[in-house]
Design a protein around this motif. Structure first.
Motif, short mmCIF file in Angstrom:
data_model
loop_
_atom_site.label_atom_id
_atom_site.label_comp_id
_atom_site.label_asym_id
_atom_site.label_seq_id
_atom_site.Cartn_x
_atom_site.Cartn_y
_atom_site.Cartn_z
N ASN A 222 90.08 -28.80 46.04
CA ASN A 222 90.11 -30.25 45.87
C ASN A 222 89.63 -30.96 47.13
N ALA A 223 90.03 -30.43 48.29
CA ALA A 223 89.63 -31.05 49.55
C ALA A 223 88.11 -30.95 49.75
N ILE A 224 87.54 -29.78 49.43
CA ILE A 224 86.09 -29.60 49.56
C ILE A 224 85.35 -30.50 48.59
N LEU A 225 85.87 -30.59 47.36
CA LEU A 225 85.21 -31.44 46.35
C LEU A 225 85.24 -32.90 46.77
N ASP A 226 86.39 -33.34 47.30
CA ASP A 226 86.50 -34.73 47.76
C ASP A 226 85.58 -34.98 48.95
N PHE A 227 85.53 -34.02 49.87
CA PHE A 227 84.68 -34.17 51.06
C PHE A 227 83.21 -34.21 50.68
N SER A 228 82.82 -33.43 49.67
CA SER A 228 81.42 -33.39 49.25
C SER A 228 80.93 -34.74 48.75
N GLY A 229 81.86 -35.56 48.27
CA GLY A 229 81.47 -36.89 47.79
C GLY A 229 80.97 -37.81 48.89
N TRP A 230 81.29 -37.48 50.14
CA TRP A 230 80.84 -38.29 51.27
C TRP A 230 79.50 -37.82 51.84
N LEU A 231 79.02 -36.68 51.41
CA LEU A 231 77.86 -36.06 52.04
C LEU A 231 76.48 -36.56 51.60
N PRO A 232 76.28 -36.98 50.32
CA PRO A 232 74.91 -37.29 49.89
C PRO A 232 74.16 -38.29 50.75
N VAL A 233 74.78 -39.41 51.11
CA VAL A 233 74.06 -40.43 51.88
C VAL A 233 73.71 -39.93 53.29
N PRO A 234 74.68 -39.39 54.07
CA PRO A 234 74.28 -38.91 55.41
C PRO A 234 73.28 -37.77 55.37
N PHE A 235 73.38 -36.89 54.38
CA PHE A 235 72.43 -35.77 54.33
C PHE A 235 71.08 -36.20 53.78
N MET A 236 71.04 -37.25 52.96
CA MET A 236 69.75 -37.81 52.58
C MET A 236 69.08 -38.41 53.81
N ALA A 237 69.86 -39.12 54.61
CA ALA A 237 69.32 -39.69 55.85
C ALA A 237 68.84 -38.59 56.78
N LEU A 238 69.61 -37.50 56.87
CA LEU A 238 69.23 -36.38 57.73
C LEU A 238 67.95 -35.71 57.22
N THR A 239 67.79 -35.62 55.89
CA THR A 239 66.56 -35.08 55.31
C THR A 239 65.36 -35.92 55.72
N PHE A 240 65.50 -37.24 55.58
CA PHE A 240 64.42 -38.12 56.01
C PHE A 240 64.09 -37.90 57.48
N PHE A 241 65.12 -37.75 58.29
CA PHE A 241 64.91 -37.61 59.73
C PHE A 241 64.11 -36.36 60.07
N VAL A 242 64.52 -35.21 59.53
CA VAL A 242 63.85 -33.96 59.92
C VAL A 242 62.42 -33.89 59.37
N VAL A 243 62.19 -34.45 58.18
CA VAL A 243 60.84 -34.43 57.61
C VAL A 243 59.91 -35.32 58.43
N ILE A 244 60.33 -36.55 58.68
CA ILE A 244 59.47 -37.49 59.41
C ILE A 244 59.30 -37.07 60.87
N ALA A 245 60.39 -36.72 61.53
CA ALA A 245 60.32 -36.37 62.95
C ALA A 245 59.48 -35.12 63.19
N SER A 246 59.53 -34.18 62.24
CA SER A 246 58.79 -32.93 62.43
C SER A 246 57.31 -33.05 62.11
N GLN A 247 56.92 -34.08 61.35
CA GLN A 247 55.54 -34.14 60.88
C GLN A 247 54.76 -35.35 61.36
N ILE A 248 55.42 -36.37 61.86
CA ILE A 248 54.70 -37.61 62.16
C ILE A 248 53.73 -37.43 63.33
N GLY A 249 54.00 -36.47 64.23
CA GLY A 249 53.06 -36.23 65.33
C GLY A 249 51.72 -35.74 64.83
N VAL A 250 51.74 -34.86 63.81
CA VAL A 250 50.50 -34.37 63.21
C VAL A 250 49.76 -35.51 62.55
#
Length: 316
Positions: free
Chosen positions: A188-216
């Motif tokens: 239950n604790a893991i399931l509840d915690f997972s509900g907080w993850l989508p927005v920060p991890f979507m932001a983190l996905t944007f960060f790693v994709v853009i930061a790793s490729q924008i120089g090219v």
């Protein structure tokens, strides 16, 4: 709370990631973190979907017909028109086709959820989308560019991405839900915690994709100038393609939203390994063309999560 502030979070993330990518010399090491981060993002998203209802989602044949028709008939027609109106070199066109002809099988689920679409049906559709794009991509490349392009298509990167980005997060989320249903405190604790993850991890996905490729991208401006009009035109038209396909097959408005997200969201992170597997120096050029689409798409996804629900209301 986080979902209410998500657009602001994403915009700030995009600005920071661009700055980091341009001024940090080792930003390319972030590329290796893209798949794990997307995997965690999808795990957290899958945990929020009641999988016992997926059986009902699979019964909606109209949805799957509209999804396949939109992605593999109407979208290829749109792409053909765009590359005819905006002609480019054959190698640049190859990059455009690789990314625009392959519907997303991972974070489209997240965006469909954020855009109040039928994310359960999108999840159920991922095996179909995967199989159809594997079968049809070589055919479309042959039709658009000629038979000499078929040999570049390798199934391994697609299978690997499907395994790591879909199958493993999917199975882990089911285990989490099963454990949680047994009234296990840890589950239950893991399931509840997972509900907080989508927005920060979507932001983190944007960060790693853009930061790793924008120089090219910064160091190769000419291909970007050639393909951006194509990607912008695609991003504007594609949601309406999805809505049209949904209307043809009489799909419910939640399903219609999901189809619009699917026709608009491409498999850029999955086809990138295909581009990098090409002979040098063409591989870098094709990779730049694909990553440019990712950046354009990210900006439009922030618009889609507000506009698509407004375009496809319950009365529709």
């Amino acid at each position: 709370m986080l979902e209410e502030k998500q657009i602001g979070i994403y915009i700030i993330t995009l600005i920071i990631s661009a700055f980091v990518g341009l001024y940090w010399n080792n930003s390319n090491i972030l590329e290796k973190t893209i798949e794990p981060i997307i995997g965690i993002l999808l795990y957290s998203m899958f945990c929020q979907i009641p999988f016992l209802e997926l059986k009902q989602a699979l019964k909606d044949r109209s949805f799957f017909k509209a999804l396949l028709f939109g992605n593999f008939v109407l979208i290829p027609l749109l792409v053909w028109v765009l590359i005819s109106v905006f002609p480019t070199t054959s190698i640049v066109t190859l990059g455009i086709l690789l990314v625009l002809l392959t519907p997303c099988i991972d974070y489209v689920i997240v965006f469909s959820h954020l855009g109040k679409g039928n994310s359960k049906a999108v999840l159920a559709s991922t095996p179909l989308l995967f199989i159809f794009q594997m079968l049809l991509l070589p055919l479309y490349l042959w039709l658009f560019l000629g038979k000499e392009t078929i040999h570049i298509i390798e199934i391994t990167p697609f299978v690997k991405a499907f395994l790591y980005l879909i199958v493993i997060p999917f199975l882990l989320s089911i285990i989490t839900q099963v454990v949680s249903k047994s009234n296990n405190k840890a589950g239950n604790a893991i399931l509840d915690f997972s509900g907080w993850l989508p927005v920060p991890f979507m932001a983190l996905t944007f960060f790693v994709v853009i930061a790793s490729q924008i120089g090219v991208l910064y160091n190769n401006p000419e291909p970007i100038l050639n393909v951006v009009p194509i990607y912008v035109a695609f991003a504007v038209i594609a949601p309406f393609i999805g809505k049209l396909s949904a209307k043809i097959f009489g799909v419910h408005f939640y399903g219609s939203r999901a189809i619009s997200f699917s026709t608009s969201t491409r498999n850029s992170l999955v086809v990138l390994p295909l581009a990098l597997a090409l002979p040098a120096p063409e591989n870098q050029l094709v990779a730049v063309v694909i990553v440019t689409q990712t950046i354009v798409e990210i900006f439009f996804e922030l618009i889609y999560i507000k506009v698509i629900p407004a375009l496809t209301k319950e009365s529709n």
